[in-house]
Design a protein around this motif. Structure first.
Motif, PDB file in Angstrom:
ATOM      1  N   ALA A 261      -7.718  29.255 -15.875  1.00 49.33           N
ATOM      2  CA  ALA A 261      -8.611  29.090 -17.020  1.00 49.33           C
ATOM      3  C   ALA A 261      -9.265  27.713 -16.965  1.00 49.33           C
ATOM      4  O   ALA A 261      -8.596  26.703 -16.730  1.00 49.33           O
ATOM      5  CB  ALA A 261      -7.828  29.256 -18.317  1.00 49.33           C
ATOM      6  N   ALA A 286     -12.884  34.159 -19.075  1.00 50.73           N
ATOM      7  CA  ALA A 286     -11.597  34.715 -19.480  1.00 50.73           C
ATOM      8  C   ALA A 286     -10.618  34.454 -18.350  1.00 50.73           C
ATOM      9  O   ALA A 286     -11.026  34.339 -17.182  1.00 50.73           O
ATOM     10  CB  ALA A 286     -11.701  36.210 -19.761  1.00 50.73           C
ATOM     11  N   ARG A 289      -7.367  38.672 -14.925  1.00 49.12           N
ATOM     12  CA  ARG A 289      -6.440  39.722 -15.365  1.00 49.12           C
ATOM     13  C   ARG A 289      -6.398  40.806 -14.313  1.00 49.12           C
ATOM     14  O   ARG A 289      -7.418  41.436 -14.039  1.00 49.12           O
ATOM     15  CB  ARG A 289      -6.880  40.315 -16.704  1.00 49.12           C
ATOM     16  CG  ARG A 289      -6.718  39.380 -17.878  1.00 49.12           C
ATOM     17  CD  ARG A 289      -6.966  40.113 -19.204  1.00 49.12           C
ATOM     18  NE  ARG A 289      -6.719  39.238 -20.330  1.00 49.12           N
ATOM     19  CZ  ARG A 289      -7.619  38.408 -20.853  1.00 49.12           C
ATOM     20  NH1 ARG A 289      -8.823  38.370 -20.336  1.00 49.12           N
ATOM     21  NH2 ARG A 289      -7.322  37.643 -21.883  1.00 49.12           N
ATOM     22  N   ARG A 348     -13.430  29.095 -23.787  1.00 49.14           N
ATOM     23  CA  ARG A 348     -12.880  30.343 -24.304  1.00 49.14           C
ATOM     24  C   ARG A 348     -11.621  30.732 -23.522  1.00 49.14           C
ATOM     25  O   ARG A 348     -10.624  31.170 -24.089  1.00 49.14           O
ATOM     26  CB  ARG A 348     -13.933  31.452 -24.215  1.00 49.14           C
ATOM     27  CG  ARG A 348     -13.430  32.828 -24.720  1.00 49.14           C
ATOM     28  CD  ARG A 348     -13.075  33.706 -23.518  1.00 49.14           C
ATOM     29  NE  ARG A 348     -12.523  34.987 -23.907  1.00 49.14           N
ATOM     30  CZ  ARG A 348     -11.243  35.309 -23.795  1.00 49.14           C
ATOM     31  NH1 ARG A 348     -10.358  34.431 -23.331  1.00 49.14           N
ATOM     32  NH2 ARG A 348     -10.801  36.494 -24.150  1.00 49.14           N
ATOM     33  N   ALA A 349     -11.664  30.564 -22.181  1.00 47.85           N
ATOM     34  CA  ALA A 349     -10.489  30.865 -21.363  1.00 47.85           C
ATOM     35  C   ALA A 349      -9.344  29.908 -21.689  1.00 47.85           C
ATOM     36  O   ALA A 349      -8.175  30.311 -21.780  1.00 47.85           O
ATOM     37  CB  ALA A 349     -10.854  30.797 -19.889  1.00 47.85           C
ATOM     38  N   GLU A 352      -7.470  30.613 -24.995  1.00 48.17           N
ATOM     39  CA  GLU A 352      -6.444  31.663 -24.920  1.00 48.17           C
ATOM     40  C   GLU A 352      -5.161  31.179 -24.270  1.00 48.17           C
ATOM     41  O   GLU A 352      -4.076  31.663 -24.600  1.00 48.17           O
ATOM     42  CB  GLU A 352      -7.001  32.854 -24.137  1.00 48.17           C
ATOM     43  CG  GLU A 352      -6.024  34.012 -24.002  1.00 48.17           C
ATOM     44  CD  GLU A 352      -6.622  35.180 -23.254  1.00 48.17           C
ATOM     45  OE1 GLU A 352      -5.837  36.009 -22.743  1.00 48.17           O
ATOM     46  OE2 GLU A 352      -7.865  35.286 -23.172  1.00 48.17           O
ATOM     47  N   THR A 353      -5.232  30.215 -23.367  1.00 47.58           N
ATOM     48  CA  THR A 353      -4.089  29.902 -22.514  1.00 47.58           C
ATOM     49  C   THR A 353      -3.451  28.537 -22.739  1.00 47.58           C
ATOM     50  O   THR A 353      -2.312  28.331 -22.324  1.00 47.58           O
ATOM     51  CB  THR A 353      -4.521  29.987 -21.041  1.00 47.58           C
ATOM     52  OG1 THR A 353      -5.629  29.090 -20.822  1.00 47.58           O
ATOM     53  CG2 THR A 353      -4.951  31.404 -20.682  1.00 47.58           C
ATOM     54  N   GLU A 375     -14.333  37.618 -29.782  1.00 47.90           N
ATOM     55  CA  GLU A 375     -13.129  37.351 -28.989  1.00 47.90           C
ATOM     56  C   GLU A 375     -12.430  36.093 -29.473  1.00 47.90           C
ATOM     57  O   GLU A 375     -11.194  36.038 -29.541  1.00 47.90           O
ATOM     58  CB  GLU A 375     -13.497  37.205 -27.518  1.00 47.90           C
ATOM     59  CG  GLU A 375     -13.963  38.479 -26.860  1.00 47.90           C
ATOM     60  CD  GLU A 375     -14.198  38.277 -25.375  1.00 47.90           C
ATOM     61  OE1 GLU A 375     -13.719  37.257 -24.835  1.00 47.90           O
ATOM     62  OE2 GLU A 375     -14.841  39.138 -24.764  1.00 47.90           O
ATOM     63  N   LEU A 376     -13.205  35.071 -29.781  1.00 44.46           N
ATOM     64  CA  LEU A 376     -12.610  33.815 -30.234  1.00 44.46           C
ATOM     65  C   LEU A 376     -11.838  34.016 -31.535  1.00 44.46           C
ATOM     66  O   LEU A 376     -10.725  33.489 -31.700  1.00 44.46           O
ATOM     67  CB  LEU A 376     -13.700  32.764 -30.421  1.00 44.46           C
ATOM     68  CG  LEU A 376     -14.451  32.351 -29.151  1.00 44.46           C
ATOM     69  CD1 LEU A 376     -15.627  31.450 -29.497  1.00 44.46           C
ATOM     70  CD2 LEU A 376     -13.511  31.652 -28.170  1.00 44.46           C
ATOM     71  N   ILE A 379      -8.602  35.859 -30.700  1.00 43.96           N
ATOM     72  CA  ILE A 379      -7.623  34.964 -30.071  1.00 43.96           C
ATOM     73  C   ILE A 379      -7.005  34.047 -31.115  1.00 43.96           C
ATOM     74  O   ILE A 379      -5.788  33.806 -31.114  1.00 43.96           O
ATOM     75  CB  ILE A 379      -8.291  34.149 -28.950  1.00 43.96           C
ATOM     76  CG1 ILE A 379      -8.700  35.060 -27.796  1.00 43.96           C
ATOM     77  CG2 ILE A 379      -7.354  33.046 -28.441  1.00 43.96           C
ATOM     78  CD1 ILE A 379      -9.592  34.384 -26.771  1.00 43.96           C
ATOM     79  N   TRP A 382      -4.466  35.957 -33.022  1.00 47.46           N
ATOM     80  CA  TRP A 382      -3.317  36.325 -32.196  1.00 47.46           C
ATOM     81  C   TRP A 382      -2.375  35.156 -31.949  1.00 47.46           C
ATOM     82  O   TRP A 382      -1.162  35.289 -32.043  1.00 47.46           O
ATOM     83  CB  TRP A 382      -3.830  36.884 -30.859  1.00 47.46           C
ATOM     84  CG  TRP A 382      -2.785  36.948 -29.793  1.00 47.46           C
ATOM     85  CD1 TRP A 382      -1.713  37.771 -29.724  1.00 47.46           C
ATOM     86  CD2 TRP A 382      -2.713  36.111 -28.631  1.00 47.46           C
ATOM     87  NE1 TRP A 382      -0.977  37.516 -28.594  1.00 47.46           N
ATOM     88  CE2 TRP A 382      -1.564  36.495 -27.905  1.00 47.46           C
ATOM     89  CE3 TRP A 382      -3.505  35.071 -28.129  1.00 47.46           C
ATOM     90  CZ2 TRP A 382      -1.195  35.887 -26.714  1.00 47.46           C
ATOM     91  CZ3 TRP A 382      -3.135  34.479 -26.949  1.00 47.46           C
ATOM     92  CH2 TRP A 382      -1.991  34.878 -26.248  1.00 47.46           C
ATOM     93  N   ARG A 383      -2.951  33.981 -31.659  1.00 49.90           N
ATOM     94  CA  ARG A 383      -2.093  32.853 -31.297  1.00 49.90           C
ATOM     95  C   ARG A 383      -1.904  31.853 -32.429  1.00 49.90           C
ATOM     96  O   ARG A 383      -1.232  30.838 -32.262  1.00 49.90           O
ATOM     97  CB  ARG A 383      -2.632  32.138 -30.058  1.00 49.90           C
ATOM     98  CG  ARG A 383      -3.978  31.442 -30.235  1.00 49.90           C
ATOM     99  CD  ARG A 383      -4.251  30.523 -29.054  1.00 49.90           C
ATOM    100  NE  ARG A 383      -3.261  29.462 -28.997  1.00 49.90           N
ATOM    101  CZ  ARG A 383      -3.062  28.655 -27.956  1.00 49.90           C
ATOM    102  NH1 ARG A 383      -3.773  28.817 -26.873  1.00 49.90           N
ATOM    103  NH2 ARG A 383      -2.154  27.704 -27.994  1.00 49.90           N
TER     104      ARG A 383
END
Length: 451
Positions: A261, A286, A289, A348-349, A352-353, A375-376, A379, A382-383
């Protein structure tokens, strides 16, 4: 700035950091310049008269110019130690600086040597120039190489670069290899520091052959191996915002690429649309994957504008991964990501990480320009992270990203790692505001590119 209502603190995770070898690399490069000066010193006797001083200074400039040419090409070789550990944007700045030094030394070498020869022969400068170019060995080729280097230098001037396409700049820049090749012979044929001197000559050959080996391996053989092994092809193309498209790329054993990322590849899309002729850098938008990679591109030039026309199954030629805008730079468990426009793609990547507590500030003109916004938000939920937006007001007024505004919006800002990605001017502006807000330089991480 607006904020996401939901906010939780992500669990702290140990952050691994790696020290950049930038200082060591620069030390080696400057040590090489000192060695070149020592080469001249060991071969020089007493200097007598104006002609002697002029030719002596011309020899110094010529030797340093020859060394700078090798450095210039070496910095173009895309060596992973530089591209990943030091950072592609920093290497690009070194390359630009080396280019300026090279052109200045070349001008000094020509002017001083010709003036010294003219004074020595009691001839006019025009007559001496014609004599040197037409009668001296290897000088016709060296003159052609000089003209090419000047052309590369002119197209690299910022005012000129803004008026030319990336594709034109790219093709002209590739001529640097031809210029260095054409000029190499006259260095050994006419250089007093090399004539009948096997040790300096061997050193010069080793320098140039070593740089040529780096170019051959990292710019030709390694990409060939990568693409034969991974067989990349376009899988889907999707519009994310006006003029912004995401391309999903499928390949074999993608995990073996080691892409992370925040990094980018240089891409060619092989088809009848001309996108295979230039190698253009686009960041991963991203994390990799399975057997899939994704990039998100805004139409800013001929190559990027043609991305929307790609069709599934199009063969892809990639080089990389490159870039040091990764989690390795982090020194804290609190991170602020600041993106502008399509600069959001590597962040953005990372959003997420990255471990720890992460906040993303996204600068755009309007809500319609927010690529990957859905997506942002997902994420963030989610996190347990946070997304904030800095959009223009109803009458086009820009939000202030000053030191005071940033300190007020992000308490404890000086203790954060801050990642910046966006246009060069934006990155400079935000960097200045962060330093004024008390964020240490070692905690500000950015990569920005311009033609």
């Amino acid at each position: 700035m607006t904020t996401v209502d939901e906010r939780r603190t992500a669990p702290a995770v140990p952050v691994a950091t790696r020290r950049s070898p930038a200082t060591a690399v620069l030390t080696v490069l400057w040590a090489g310049a000192v060695a070149v000066l020592a080469l001249w010193w060991s071969d020089s006797g007493s200097v007598v008269g104006a002609a002697g001083w002029l030719t002596g200074a011309g020899r110094i400039a010529g030797l340093l110019c020859g060394y700078a040419c090798a450095v210039l090409v070496g910095l173009m070789a895309r060596v992973p130690l530089l591209e990943v550990r030091v950072g592609s944007d920093r290497v690009a700045r070194w390359h630009a600086m080396a280019g300026r030094y090279t052109v200045c030394l070349l001008v000094a070498h020509i002017a001083l040597i010709l003036s010294g020869y003219a004074a020595q022969d009691h001839a006019s400068l025009v007559h001496e120039t014609l004599t040197v170019v037409l009668d001296y060995p290897e000088m016709l080729k060296a003159t052609a190489g000089t003209v090419i280097l000047f052309a590369v230098g002119v197209t690299s001037v910022r005012a000129m670069r803004r008026r030319t396409s990336y594709e034109f700049w790219y093709y002209v820049h590739l001529l640097t290899y031809a210029a260095v090749f054409l000029a190499f012979g006259h260095q050994l044929a006419l250089g007093n520091d090399f004539n009948a001197k096997p040790v300096p000559t061997a050193f010069w050959y080793a320098l140039y052959l070593g740089v040529a080996g780096l170019v051959l391996w990292f710019r030709i053989l390694a990409p060939v191996r990568l693409n034969l092994r991974h067989r990349l092809r376009v899988e889907t193309v999707q519009q994310e915002a006006p003029g912004v498209y995401s391309v999903v790329i499928h390949g074999r054993r993608i995990d073996e690429l080691g892409a992370r990322a925040g990094q980018f590849f240089r891409w060619r899309f092989l088809g009848g649309d001309g996108m295979g002729w230039t190698s253009t850098p686009y960041s991963l938008s991203a994390p990799p994957r399975g057997d899939l990679l994704r990039i998100t591109v805004k139409a800013l030039g001929d190559h990027s504008a043609a991305v929307s026309l790609l069709r599934p199954g199009t063969r892809v030629w990639a080089e990389g991964p490159y870039g040091a805008l990764t989690a390795d730079r982090a020194t804290s468990h609190r991170t602020l990501l600041i993106a502008a426009g399509v600069g959001v793609t590597p962040l953005r990547a990372l959003f997420e990480t990255l471990p720890g507590e992460v906040t993303l500030l996204y600068r755009a003109r309007t809500a319609e320009d927010l690529a990957l916004g859905g997506e942002l938000e997902a994420i963030a939920r989610w996190r347990g992270a946070e997304v904030r937006y800095a959009l223009n007001g109803p009458h086009g007024e820009r939000p202030a990203l000053t030191a005071e505004a940033l300190r007020a919006a992000f308490p404890g800002l000086a203790g954060h790692d801050v990642y910046i990605c966006g246009p060069h001017g934006f990155a400079q502006e935000v960097y200045g505001a962060l330093r004024a807000a008390g964020v240490p330089d070692r905690r500000i991480h950015h990569e920005s590119f311009e033609l």
